[in-house]
Design a protein around this motif. Structure first.
Motif, PDB file in Angstrom:
ATOM      1  N   ALA A 299       0.845  -1.197   0.000  1.00 51.82           N
ATOM      2  CA  ALA A 299       0.000   0.000   0.000  1.00 51.82           C
ATOM      3  C   ALA A 299       0.876   1.241   0.000  1.00 51.82           C
ATOM      4  O   ALA A 299       1.892   1.308   0.702  1.00 51.82           O
ATOM      5  N   VAL A 300       0.495   2.238  -0.780  1.00 51.51           N
ATOM      6  CA  VAL A 300       1.250   3.483  -0.887  1.00 51.51           C
ATOM      7  C   VAL A 300       0.440   4.596  -0.221  1.00 51.51           C
ATOM      8  O   VAL A 300      -0.619   4.998  -0.718  1.00 51.51           O
ATOM      9  N   LEU A 301       0.940   5.094   0.904  1.00 52.26           N
ATOM     10  CA  LEU A 301       0.226   6.128   1.651  1.00 52.26           C
ATOM     11  C   LEU A 301       0.405   7.494   0.998  1.00 52.26           C
ATOM     12  O   LEU A 301       1.514   7.873   0.633  1.00 52.26           O
ATOM     13  N   ARG A 302      -0.703   8.210   0.880  1.00 53.69           N
ATOM     14  CA  ARG A 302      -0.663   9.549   0.312  1.00 53.69           C
ATOM     15  C   ARG A 302      -1.654  10.451   1.068  1.00 53.69           C
ATOM     16  O   ARG A 302      -2.782  10.049   1.330  1.00 53.69           O
ATOM     17  N   PRO A 303      -1.250  11.688   1.382  1.00 50.76           N
ATOM     18  CA  PRO A 303      -2.216  12.635   1.965  1.00 50.76           C
ATOM     19  C   PRO A 303      -2.984  13.329   0.851  1.00 50.76           C
ATOM     20  O   PRO A 303      -2.451  13.549  -0.246  1.00 50.76           O
ATOM     21  N   PHE A 304      -4.239  13.656   1.099  1.00 54.88           N
ATOM     22  CA  PHE A 304      -4.946  14.517   0.161  1.00 54.88           C
ATOM     23  C   PHE A 304      -4.254  15.876   0.162  1.00 54.88           C
ATOM     24  O   PHE A 304      -3.873  16.392   1.210  1.00 54.88           O
ATOM     25  N   SER A 305      -4.101  16.458  -1.004  1.00 57.57           N
ATOM     26  CA  SER A 305      -3.431  17.746  -1.115  1.00 57.57           C
ATOM     27  C   SER A 305      -4.271  18.842  -0.471  1.00 57.57           C
ATOM     28  O   SER A 305      -5.494  18.718  -0.306  1.00 57.57           O
ATOM     29  N   GLN A 306      -3.612  19.941  -0.129  1.00 59.17           N
ATOM     30  CA  GLN A 306      -4.329  21.082   0.442  1.00 59.17           C
ATOM     31  C   GLN A 306      -5.356  21.625  -0.548  1.00 59.17           C
ATOM     32  O   GLN A 306      -6.444  22.062  -0.158  1.00 59.17           O
ATOM     33  N   GLU A 307      -5.024  21.559  -1.816  1.00 56.92           N
ATOM     34  CA  GLU A 307      -5.967  22.010  -2.855  1.00 56.92           C
ATOM     35  C   GLU A 307      -7.259  21.210  -2.805  1.00 56.92           C
ATOM     36  O   GLU A 307      -8.362  21.767  -2.865  1.00 56.92           O
ATOM     37  N   ILE A 308      -7.128  19.895  -2.693  1.00 56.77           N
ATOM     38  CA  ILE A 308      -8.312  19.028  -2.657  1.00 56.77           C
ATOM     39  C   ILE A 308      -9.110  19.258  -1.381  1.00 56.77           C
ATOM     40  O   ILE A 308     -10.346  19.332  -1.409  1.00 56.77           O
ATOM     41  N   LEU A 309      -8.414  19.395  -0.252  1.00 62.59           N
ATOM     42  CA  LEU A 309      -9.105  19.615   1.015  1.00 62.59           C
ATOM     43  C   LEU A 309      -9.872  20.939   1.002  1.00 62.59           C
ATOM     44  O   LEU A 309     -11.028  21.008   1.429  1.00 62.59           O
ATOM     45  N   GLU A 310      -9.239  21.994   0.508  1.00 62.36           N
ATOM     46  CA  GLU A 310      -9.891  23.302   0.463  1.00 62.36           C
ATOM     47  C   GLU A 310     -11.100  23.276  -0.475  1.00 62.36           C
ATOM     48  O   GLU A 310     -12.175  23.803  -0.144  1.00 62.36           O
ATOM     49  N   ALA A 311     -10.929  22.667  -1.649  1.00 62.49           N
ATOM     50  CA  ALA A 311     -12.033  22.594  -2.614  1.00 62.49           C
ATOM     51  C   ALA A 311     -13.186  21.768  -2.045  1.00 62.49           C
ATOM     52  O   ALA A 311     -14.363  22.116  -2.233  1.00 62.49           O
ATOM     53  N   SER A 312     -12.860  20.696  -1.338  1.00 61.73           N
ATOM     54  CA  SER A 312     -13.885  19.843  -0.739  1.00 61.73           C
ATOM     55  C   SER A 312     -14.629  20.585   0.370  1.00 61.73           C
ATOM     56  O   SER A 312     -15.860  20.493   0.484  1.00 61.73           O
ATOM     57  N   PHE A 313     -13.881  21.321   1.195  1.00 61.53           N
ATOM     58  CA  PHE A 313     -14.499  22.094   2.272  1.00 61.53           C
ATOM     59  C   PHE A 313     -15.476  23.126   1.697  1.00 61.53           C
ATOM     60  O   PHE A 313     -16.615  23.262   2.172  1.00 61.53           O
ATOM     61  N   ASN A 314     -15.046  23.835   0.675  1.00 62.94           N
ATOM     62  CA  ASN A 314     -15.904  24.864   0.075  1.00 62.94           C
ATOM     63  C   ASN A 314     -17.144  24.246  -0.564  1.00 62.94           C
ATOM     64  O   ASN A 314     -18.252  24.791  -0.463  1.00 62.94           O
ATOM     65  N   ALA A 315     -16.950  23.089  -1.199  1.00 61.64           N
ATOM     66  CA  ALA A 315     -18.095  22.400  -1.809  1.00 61.64           C
ATOM     67  C   ALA A 315     -19.088  21.953  -0.738  1.00 61.64           C
ATOM     68  O   ALA A 315     -20.305  22.030  -0.936  1.00 61.64           O
ATOM     69  N   ALA A 316     -18.570  21.492   0.408  1.00 57.43           N
ATOM     70  CA  ALA A 316     -19.441  21.056   1.502  1.00 57.43           C
ATOM     71  C   ALA A 316     -20.286  22.212   2.019  1.00 57.43           C
ATOM     72  O   ALA A 316     -21.489  22.060   2.291  1.00 57.43           O
ATOM     73  N   GLN A 317     -19.680  23.397   2.143  1.00 55.95           N
ATOM     74  CA  GLN A 317     -20.437  24.559   2.627  1.00 55.95           C
ATOM     75  C   GLN A 317     -21.567  24.915   1.664  1.00 55.95           C
ATOM     76  O   GLN A 317     -22.665  25.311   2.090  1.00 55.95           O
ATOM     77  N   GLU A 318     -21.317  24.772   0.378  1.00 56.97           N
ATOM     78  CA  GLU A 318     -22.360  25.034  -0.616  1.00 56.97           C
ATOM     79  C   GLU A 318     -23.507  24.037  -0.477  1.00 56.97           C
ATOM     80  O   GLU A 318     -24.687  24.405  -0.555  1.00 56.97           O
ATOM     81  N   VAL A 319     -23.159  22.778  -0.268  1.00 55.75           N
ATOM     82  CA  VAL A 319     -24.179  21.738  -0.101  1.00 55.75           C
ATOM     83  C   VAL A 319     -25.022  22.017   1.141  1.00 55.75           C
ATOM     84  O   VAL A 319     -26.258  21.952   1.109  1.00 55.75           O
ATOM     85  N   TYR A 320     -24.360  22.347   2.247  1.00 58.87           N
ATOM     86  CA  TYR A 320     -25.084  22.597   3.500  1.00 58.87           C
ATOM     87  C   TYR A 320     -26.016  23.803   3.368  1.00 58.87           C
ATOM     88  O   TYR A 320     -27.148  23.774   3.867  1.00 58.87           O
TER      89      TYR A 320
END
Length: 368
Positions: A299-320
Motif C-alpha cells: 500500500a502506498v500512503l498519500r495525503p490529500f493535497s491542500q488544494e483538494i481539502l480546500e475545494a472539498s471544504f468549500n463544496a461542503a459549505q455550498e451543499v449545506y
C-alpha cells in the motif's frame, strides 16, 4: 430464649417471608418479562470490530436481565439486505438494527448527522454532541417520523480517505472518478466531478476488482486489510474529511422500545453506550498494527493535497447552505453541530492538540 420459642418465632417469620414473596412474584414477573427480539446488522460477520458490537449488546442485555431479554443477531443479508435495515425496523419486520444512519440520506439528508458529515465532528466531539449537547434528542425527534428511536452504539474514529487505482494530486484528477462513498459526501464530491456510488461493504471489493468503480472508501486499516483493497488499488489516501468520527447506531422500532419495561430500556441504553466506547477502543488499538502490514504488502500512503481539502471544504459549505434553505430538520441538526464545533475547537487546540503534537514528535524521534 429457649430453643422451642426460637424456632416458633423463626417459623412465623419464615411464613411471613413466603407470603410476601408470593405477593411480590407477579409484580417481579411483570417488570422482568420474557422478551425476544431480532436484530439485523448492516455488516458481515467478517468485519468483526463493527459486527461484534451488536453481539456484545445482545450478550450484555441478556446477562443483565438474567436471560429474560434476548436479542438474536443476524448479519447483513440474513433477514434483509444491508442497506434496508432501517426499513425493517421502521416497519416492524425486526425490532432492532445495527447500522449507519447516513446510509439513508436518500430518504432525507438529515439522516447524515446520525453518522457523520463532511468536515463534521471527530469521535470525541461526536460523543459530546450526542451525550451532552442535545444531539441524540434532536436526532430522535427527527427519527420519530420514521417510527424509530436510536442510540449511539459504535464509533470508528477518524477514517482513511480510501483506495485509488491512480494517484490523486489535484481536483482535476477527481473528475470522472467512480468512487464508492456513503452518506451526504456523495453530493459534495459530485461538485468536484466524482461520480459517487453507494455499495454495501460486501459488494465493494468485486466492484473495485472489475473496474466498476475506480476508488473506494470504507473505514480504516483494520477493516481495509480484511477486505483486501490493497490488492486491486494500491494508493491509500488520508484523511477521510467526510468521516472525522462516524457513529454506528442501534436503531429500535419506536413502539417496541417504548413498550419495554423502564429497567430494560436502561439496560439496553447502557449496553449501547458500552458498545460505543468499546468499538472505538478496538479500532484505536488495531489500526496501527494493520497499517504497518498494509504498507509492507505494498500500500502506498498519500495525503490529500491542500488544494483538494480546500475545494472539498468549500463544496461542503455550498451543499449545506442549499439543503438548509429547504430542509428544517437538516438545518436544526447542522446548526447544533456547528455551535458545538465553534466552542469546542477553542478548547481542543490548546491542551489536547498541543499534548498530542508533542507526543507524536517524540514518537517520530524514536523516543517512545
Amino acid at each position: 430464649m429457649d430453643r422451642r420459642s426460637f424456632f416458633k418465632k423463626a417459623g412465623a417469620a419464615s411464613a411471613g417471608a413466603v407470603a410476601a414473596s408470593a405477593l411480590a412474584a407477579p409484580a417481579i414477573a411483570q417488570e422482568n418479562p420474557k422478551v425476544n427480539w431480532r436484530l439485523t446488522s448492516s455488516f458481515p460477520k467478517g468485519l468483526d470490530a463493527i459486527f461484534d458490537a451488536a453481539t456484545e449488546i445482545a450478550a450484555n442485555v441478556s446477562e443483565a436481565t438474567g436471560g429474560n431479554f434476548n436479542i438474536q443477531v443476524f448479519s447483513a443479508g440474513e433477514i434483509v439486505p444491508a442497506l434496508q435495515a432501517l426499513d425493517a425496523v421502521s416497519s416492524g419486520t425486526v425490532e432492532m438494527a445495527h447500522t449507519c444512519s447516513y446510509y439513508y440520506v436518500g430518504k432525507d439528508p438529515a439522516f447524515a448527522f446520525g453518522t457523520a458529515v463532511p468536515f463534521g465532528l471527530n469521535a470525541r466531539l461526536t460523543n459530546s454532541w450526542f451525550y451532552q449537547a442535545g444531539g441524540n434528542e434532536l436526532l430522535n425527534e427527527f427519527l420519530a417520523t420514521y417510527n424509530t428511536y436510536a442510540l449511539p452504539a459504535g464509533n470508528t474514529g477518524a477514517q482513511m480517505g480510501g483506495w485509488f487505482r491512480k494517484e490523486i494530486n489535484t481536483v482535476d484528477d477527481l473528475k470522472g472518478l467512480k468512487m464508492r462513498i456513503a452518506g451526504l459526501t456523495g453530493k459534495v464530491v459530485e461538485k468536484l466531478g466524482v461520480i459517487p456510488q453507494q455499495l454495501a461493504g460486501g459488494d465493494v471489493y468485486p466492484a473495485l476488482e472489475k473496474g466498476t468503480i475506480d476508488a473506494t472508501e470504507f473505514v480504516g486499516p483494520y477493516d481495509d486489510q480484511k477486505l483486501g483493497f490493497y490488492k486491486v488499488a494500491k494508493y491509500y489516501y488520508y484523511p477521510a474529511w467526510w468521516e472525522g468520527g462516524p457513529t454506528v447506531h442501534a436503531f429500535f422500532n419506536l413502539e417496541k422500545f417504548k413498550g419495554l419495561p423502564k429497567s430494560y430500556r436502561r439496560i439496553l441504553s447502557d449496553a449501547c453506550a458500552m458498545a460505543n466506547t468499546n468499538m472505538l477502543a478496538k479500532y484505536d488499538q488495531r489500526n496501527a498494527h494493520a497499517l504497518k502490514q498494509l504498507v509492507a504488502d505494498g500500500a502506498v500512503l498519500r495525503p490529500f493535497s491542500q488544494e483538494i481539502l480546500e475545494a472539498s471544504f468549500n463544496a461542503a459549505q455550498e451543499v449545506y447552505a442549499g439543503i438548509s434553505a429547504t430542509n428544517a430538520n437538516f438545518k436544526k441538526l447542522y446548526d447544533s453541530q456547528q455551535a458545538l464545533k465553534r466552542d469546542s475547537y477553542l478548547w481542543m487546540q490548546l491542551a489536547e492538540y498541543s499534548f498530542d503534537t508533542f507526543m507524536m514528535l517524540q514518537q517520530r524521534a524514536g523516543k517512545l
